[in-house]
Design a protein around this motif. Structure first.
Motif, PDB file in Angstrom:
ATOM      1  N   LEU A   1      -3.627  -8.649   6.434  1.00 23.59           N
ATOM      2  CA  LEU A   1      -2.948  -7.393   6.124  1.00 23.59           C
ATOM      3  C   LEU A   1      -2.373  -7.347   4.718  1.00 23.59           C
ATOM      4  N   LYS A   2      -2.684  -8.323   3.902  1.00 24.45           N
ATOM      5  CA  LYS A   2      -2.197  -8.308   2.520  1.00 24.45           C
ATOM      6  C   LYS A   2      -2.972  -7.260   1.719  1.00 24.45           C
ATOM      7  N   PRO A   3      -2.279  -6.361   1.013  1.00 25.31           N
ATOM      8  CA  PRO A   3      -2.989  -5.352   0.198  1.00 25.31           C
ATOM      9  C   PRO A   3      -3.867  -6.033  -0.851  1.00 25.31           C
ATOM     10  N   ARG A   4      -5.051  -5.463  -1.063  1.00 30.69           N
ATOM     11  CA  ARG A   4      -6.019  -6.067  -1.974  1.00 30.69           C
ATOM     12  C   ARG A   4      -6.433  -5.071  -3.045  1.00 30.69           C
ATOM     13  N   ASN A   5      -6.973  -5.592  -4.113  1.00 28.64           N
ATOM     14  CA  ASN A   5      -7.271  -4.770  -5.285  1.00 28.64           C
ATOM     15  C   ASN A   5      -8.328  -3.712  -5.040  1.00 28.64           C
ATOM     16  N   HIS A   6      -9.328  -4.021  -4.219  1.00 28.29           N
ATOM     17  CA  HIS A   6     -10.495  -3.147  -4.149  1.00 28.29           C
ATOM     18  C   HIS A   6     -10.655  -2.481  -2.781  1.00 28.29           C
ATOM     19  N   GLN A   7      -9.553  -2.271  -2.084  1.00 27.67           N
ATOM     20  CA  GLN A   7      -9.623  -1.600  -0.794  1.00 27.67           C
ATOM     21  C   GLN A   7      -9.695  -0.089  -0.959  1.00 27.67           C
ATOM     22  N   TYR A   8     -10.110   0.591   0.125  1.00 26.71           N
ATOM     23  CA  TYR A   8      -9.967   2.040   0.145  1.00 26.71           C
ATOM     24  C   TYR A   8      -8.495   2.382  -0.067  1.00 26.71           C
ATOM     25  N   ALA A   9      -8.243   3.433  -0.824  1.00 25.11           N
ATOM     26  CA  ALA A   9      -6.872   3.796  -1.171  1.00 25.11           C
ATOM     27  C   ALA A   9      -6.023   4.030   0.074  1.00 25.11           C
ATOM     28  N   GLU A  10      -6.612   4.640   1.093  1.00 25.48           N
ATOM     29  CA  GLU A  10      -5.866   4.950   2.315  1.00 25.48           C
ATOM     30  C   GLU A  10      -5.438   3.679   3.038  1.00 25.48           C
ATOM     31  N   ILE A  11      -6.335   2.707   3.121  1.00 26.62           N
ATOM     32  CA  ILE A  11      -6.002   1.424   3.746  1.00 26.62           C
ATOM     33  C   ILE A  11      -4.966   0.691   2.915  1.00 26.62           C
ATOM     34  N   GLN A  12      -5.159   0.676   1.614  1.00 23.26           N
ATOM     35  CA  GLN A  12      -4.225  -0.033   0.740  1.00 23.26           C
ATOM     36  C   GLN A  12      -2.820   0.552   0.852  1.00 23.26           C
ATOM     37  N   GLU A  13      -2.732   1.878   0.911  1.00 22.08           N
ATOM     38  CA  GLU A  13      -1.427   2.532   1.040  1.00 22.08           C
ATOM     39  C   GLU A  13      -0.749   2.149   2.357  1.00 22.08           C
ATOM     40  N   ALA A  14      -1.527   2.109   3.440  1.00 20.63           N
ATOM     41  CA  ALA A  14      -0.961   1.736   4.737  1.00 20.63           C
ATOM     42  C   ALA A  14      -0.474   0.294   4.735  1.00 20.63           C
ATOM     43  N   LEU A  15      -1.231  -0.599   4.111  1.00 19.15           N
ATOM     44  CA  LEU A  15      -0.835  -2.009   4.073  1.00 19.15           C
ATOM     45  C   LEU A  15       0.370  -2.225   3.163  1.00 19.15           C
ATOM     46  N   LEU A  16       0.448  -1.486   2.070  1.00 20.60           N
ATOM     47  CA  LEU A  16       1.640  -1.571   1.217  1.00 20.60           C
ATOM     48  C   LEU A  16       2.873  -1.100   1.983  1.00 20.60           C
ATOM     49  N   GLN A  17       2.697  -0.049   2.778  1.00 15.87           N
ATOM     50  CA  GLN A  17       3.801   0.449   3.608  1.00 15.87           C
ATOM     51  C   GLN A  17       4.230  -0.606   4.620  1.00 15.87           C
ATOM     52  N   TYR A  18       3.257  -1.244   5.279  1.00 20.84           N
ATOM     53  CA  TYR A  18       3.588  -2.268   6.271  1.00 20.84           C
ATOM     54  C   TYR A  18       4.241  -3.480   5.616  1.00 20.84           C
ATOM     55  N   GLU A  19       3.768  -3.841   4.426  1.00 19.23           N
ATOM     56  CA  GLU A  19       4.328  -5.004   3.720  1.00 19.23           C
ATOM     57  C   GLU A  19       5.815  -4.828   3.454  1.00 19.23           C
ATOM     58  N   VAL A  20       6.221  -3.589   3.201  1.00 19.59           N
ATOM     59  CA  VAL A  20       7.624  -3.306   2.892  1.00 19.59           C
ATOM     60  C   VAL A  20       8.444  -3.092   4.162  1.00 19.59           C
ATOM     61  N   THR A  21       7.909  -2.296   5.106  1.00 20.57           N
ATOM     62  CA  THR A  21       8.708  -1.883   6.269  1.00 20.57           C
ATOM     63  C   THR A  21       8.468  -2.737   7.507  1.00 20.57           C
ATOM     64  N   LYS A  22       7.310  -3.406   7.591  1.00 21.01           N
ATOM     65  CA  LYS A  22       6.891  -4.142   8.795  1.00 21.01           C
ATOM     66  C   LYS A  22       6.813  -3.225  10.016  1.00 21.01           C
ATOM     67  N   ASP A  23       6.623  -1.944   9.771  1.00 22.35           N
ATOM     68  CA  ASP A  23       6.486  -0.960  10.855  1.00 22.35           C
ATOM     69  C   ASP A  23       4.994  -0.691  11.067  1.00 22.35           C
TER      70      ASP A  23
END
Length: 641
Positions: free
Chosen positions: A321-343
Motif C-alpha cells: 500500500l505504499k504510494p509509488r511513482n508510476h501508479q494511476y493517479a486515482e490509486i496513488q491519491e487513495a494510498l496517500l490518503q491511507y498513509e496519512v489517515t490509516k482509514d
C-alpha cells in the motif's frame, strides 16, 4: 518515494559472452515486432485455421440485430442473401425450427468460401446449427439441424441439461490476440458471456504488447457463443480449432514458446551480428528469472515476499500500500490518503468501480472489513495467484543471486556435489516433476554446466554439497531466513522449493538482417495470415536496418534474458528509460508457479492454490489473474537500447 528496481537489485549481473560488444536497437517499437507462438506438449506449434462456420460475424447476423430477431419470411432477408438460397430452401430451414423436419441439406458446390460463410450466417440467425459436408453423391452441402433452444442458452452457458459427456466436458480452442494480455482478454470474454474467469484455463500467460497464439480451455460454453463474443470485442482477436477434452489446461501444460522478434534500427554490421548470434546459438544464456518476476515498480515483489515469509504481514501490507511513482493517479491519491489517515474504509470508498479491481484496492477492502489485528484475513481478499507470486519472487531473487555468485567464482565449471536430474528413487523427494541427485568426482567429466540444477529455496529441497550450498544459505541469512522459514500453515505461503537449470540454450535459432523504409513498418508477417493460407505480399526494402530473430525457449525461460545476452543490455525499466523511452516488459510467459518449482512428487502444486483452473476458487479471483497488470505500475512502451 523509492526508485525503480534494477537488475542488480534482483541478482541479475552476469553475461555468458564476455566478448560481445553489444548493440543498440529498438525493441517492441510496435506490438507486431514481438510474436509468440505456444509450443504444445507434443512439440507442435499452436496453429489457427479458420473453418467454415467459424466466423466472427456470419452473413446476415447484423441484419438479425437490426430487426431485433430472426427473419420470419423470405423477403425479410437482404437481397444479397436471397441470391444465395431460394425461397423454398428458406422455408425448409424455417420448418427445422418449428420441428416439422429434422434437417436440410443445401447444395453449395458452386459457391465461393465467402458465400458459404454467409449461408452459415443465415443458419445462425435462424438458431440452427450448420456444417459443411459432402453428401452421398459427393456434392459439397451445408447441413442444417436444430440448435439448442434459446431458453437453454443464456450468455453462451448451457443451462437445464447435463451437457456433454465427461470425455467432452472442456472445449479447447486456439486464441490469437494482438496488443492485449491473456488474462485481460479472458476477463473481457467472461464478462461478455456472463460467466467467470475461473472457468477458463490456459497453459501460460502471453505477452501483452505482442501478437500471440495459444490454446485455451473453457467449460460450459459453446463454440458459437465464443465466436460471436470474440467478434464483438474491441481488440483484435480470433479463435478456432475447437476440440473437446475431459480436462481443462493447467499452468505449465506446454513445452515452451516460439518467438519471432524484430529489433529495429540496429547499429551493427552483419558480420558482428553473425558472430554474436552464433555464440548465442551454441552457448545459450544465463537462465535468470527476468525482471517481470519482480514487477517493474518502485517496490519489487520479492521484498513483499520476504515480509510474508518472515510472517510480518503488517510489513507486507505497508509495502503493497505504499504510494509509488508510476501508479494511476486515482490509486496513488487513495494510498496517500491511507498513509496519512490509516482509514481504509474512506480510501477504498473513494475509488471508482474500475480501480476497485486493483490489488491495492482489494487489500484496502480486506483491511476495512477485518479486525485491526486480523491481517491474515485481510490478505484473503487478494487472489491466491497474487499471494503465491510474492513468495515465488523471493525464491527467484535468491536463485538469481546464487547463480551470479557461482558464475563469478567458478565460471561454467562443474563442481563435485552439483545437482543433476535423475530418475525417481525410493525415499528421495521429488519436486515439480524433477528428481535430482549429487554427482561425485568420478562423474565430473560426464556432465556439462548445462546439466546442472540450482535449487530454489524451500523447506523440502535437496541442497548441493559444495560452495553453492553456502551461497544459498548465506544469502538467506542476510535476510534473517533459513529453509524452514518457507514452511507455513497458510497454503498460499507454503513453499517446498524447486530446481532450475543454471544455463539454457534456445532451440531453432535463426536470424537475418532486413532493410525497410521506416520505424513503423511491419517486418514480421502475421501468423494468422500464414496459417489461413493467405498470400500476403511482404516486400522489405529501404534505408533502415533491423535484425529478425527466431528462437524457441522451454517453458519458464524468459525471452528478455535471451535478448539481454544477445544485445548486452540491462532490461530493467530504469536502464531503458535512461537510454530513451523505456521498454514495456513482457508478461511472464509462464505462470509464477513454474512447472519445475514448488510442486510435490506427484507434480501437483504443493499447497499453493494458484492453479489456473481451480474449481474451488472464490468469486474474488474471477478477474484478478492480471499478475503484472496489478503489480506493474509502469506502462512504458518502447526503447532505443
Amino acid at each position: 518515494m523509492l526508485g525503480m528496481v534494477t537488475e542488480q537489485d534482483v541478482g541479475i549481473t552476469k553475461y555468458l559472452n564476455l566478448n560481445n560488444p553489444g548493440f543498440k536497437g529498438r525493441l517492441k517499437e510496435r506490438f507486431s515486432d514481438f510474436n509468440v507462438t505456444e509450443i504444445q506438449l507434443d512439440g507442435k506449434l499452436v496453429t489457427l485455421q479458420k473453418q467454415e462456420g467459424e466466423t466472427k460475424n456470419g452473413g446476415g447476423e447484423e441484419e438479425a440485430k437490426k430487426n431485433n430477431g430472426p427473419p420470419e419470411t423470405y423477403m425479410e432477408l437482404e437481397e444479397p442473401l436471397r441470391k444465395l438460397i431460394s425461397e423454398d430452401e428458406f422455408n425448409q430451414l424455417i420448418k427445422i425450427e418449428s420441428g416439422e423436419i429434422e434437417k436440410v441439406e443445401l447444395v453449395v458446390e458452386s459457391m465461393s468460401k465467402d458465400e458459404r460463410k454467409q449461408v452459415h450466417g443465415i443458419c445462425k440467425i435462424l438458431n440452427l446449427s450448420s456444417n459443411t459436408i459432402n453428401n452421398a453423391k459427393g456434392e459439397k452441402v451445408i447441413q442444417a439441424v436444430k440448435a439448442t433452444k434459446k431458453g437453454q442458452n443464456r450468455g453462451g452457458i448451457v443451462h437445464g441439461e447435463r451437457g456433454r459427456s465427461k470425455e467432452e466436458k472442456f472445449l479447447h480452442f486456439t486464441l490469437y490476440k494482438e496488443n492485449i494480455g491473456t488474462t485481460e482478454l479472458i476477463s473481457q470474454l467472461a464478462h461478455s458471456l456472463r460467466t467467470k474467469d475461473k472457468y477458463f484455463s490456459f497453459a501460460g500467460t502471453k505477452d501483452r504488447r505482442a501478437r500471440t497464439l495459444q490454446r485455451v480451455a473453457v467449460s460450459l460454453i459453446k463454440p458459437e457463443s465464443l465466436e460471436s463474443t470474440v467478434g464483438r470485442l474491441r481488440c483484435e482477436a480470433s479463435i478456432g480449432n475447437y476440440t473437446y477434452h475431459p480436462q481443462g489446461l493447467r499452468m505449465g501444460d506446454l513445452s515452451g514458446n516460439h518467438f519471432e522478434i524484430g529489433i529495429k534500427d540496429v547499429n551493427i554490421e552483419h558480420q558482428v551480428v553473425d558472430e554474436i548470434m552464433t555464440y548465442f546459438k551454441e552457448h545459450g544464456f544465463v537462465n535468470y528469472f527476468g525482471m517481470q518476476r519482480f514487477g517493474t515498480s518502485d517496490i519489487p515483489t520479492h521484498k513483499v515476499g520476504l515480509k510474508i515469509l518472515q510472517k510480518d504481514l503488517q510489513g507486507a501490507i505497508d509495502l503493497i500500500l505504499k504510494p509509488r511513482n508510476h501508479q494511476y493517479a486515482e490509486i496513488q491519491e487513495a494510498l496517500l490518503q491511507y498513509e496519512v489517515t490509516k482509514d481504509a474504509d474512506a480510501a477504498f470508498s473513494g475509488l471508482s468501480w474500475k480501480m476497485k479491481n486493483r490489488i491495492e484496492a482489494k487489500l484496502l477492502n480486506g483491511i476495512r472489513n477485518c479486525h485491526d489485528n486480523d491481517k491474515a484475513n485481510a490478505f484473503k481478499y487478494i487472489p491466491s495467484s497474487i499471494k503465491t507470486m510474492y513468495g515465488h519472487a523471493y525464491q527467484s531473487y535468491i536463485w538469481n543471486s546464487t547463480v551470479s555468485k557461482r558464475l563469478e567464482v567458478h565460471g561454467t565449471k562443474v563442481l563435485e556435489g552439483d545437482l543433476i536430474g535423475c530418475e525417481k528413487t525410493e525415499g528421495r523427494p521429488s519436486i515439480g516433476r524433477i528428481n535430482v541427485r549429487r554427482i561425485n568426482t568420478e562423474e565430473l567429466s560426464k556432465y556439462s554446466i548445462y546439466d546442472i540444477y540450482v535449487p530454489l529455496p524451500g523447506h523440502s529441497i535437496t541442497l548441493p554439497e559444495n560452495e553453492t550450498k553456502e551461497y544459498i544459505l548465506n544469502k538467506l541469512k542476510e535476510d534473517g531466513m533459513d529453509l524452514e522459514a518457507f514452511r507455513n500453515n497458510v497454503r498460499d505461503f507454503d513453499l517446498p522449493g524447486g530446481y532450475r537449470k543454471m544455463l539454457t540454450k534456445a532451440q531453432d535459432v535463426s536470424w537475418e538482417m532486413v532493410n525497410h523504409e521506416k520505424i513503423s513498418d511491419d517486418i514480421i508477417p502475421s501468423k494468422i495470415n500464414k496459417n489461413n493460407g493467405e498470400n500476403v505480399e511482404f516486400k522489405l526494402e529501404g534505408p533502415m536496418k533491423s535484425l529478425l530473430m527466431r528462437l524457441s525457449l522451454e517453458s519458464s525461460c524468459y525471452a528478455t534474458m535471451a535478448l539481454r545476452e544477445v544485445m548486452r543490455i540491462q532490461t530493467d525499466i530504469s536502464s531503458m528509460k535512461n537510454l530513451e523511452a523505456g521498454l514495456e516488459m513482457e508478461e511472464e510467459i509462464e505462470t509464477n508457479d513454474d512447472k519445475d518449482t514448488n510442486k510435490d512428487e506427484n507434480g501437483e502444486a504443493a499447497k499453493n492454490g494458484n492453479q489456473n483452473d481451480n474449481k474451488n476458487g472464490d468469486d474474488s479471483e474471477d478477474s484478478n489473474k492480471r499478475k503484472l497488470d496489478d503489480i506493474e505500475s509502469c506502462d512504458a512502451k518502447k526503447a532505443k537500447v
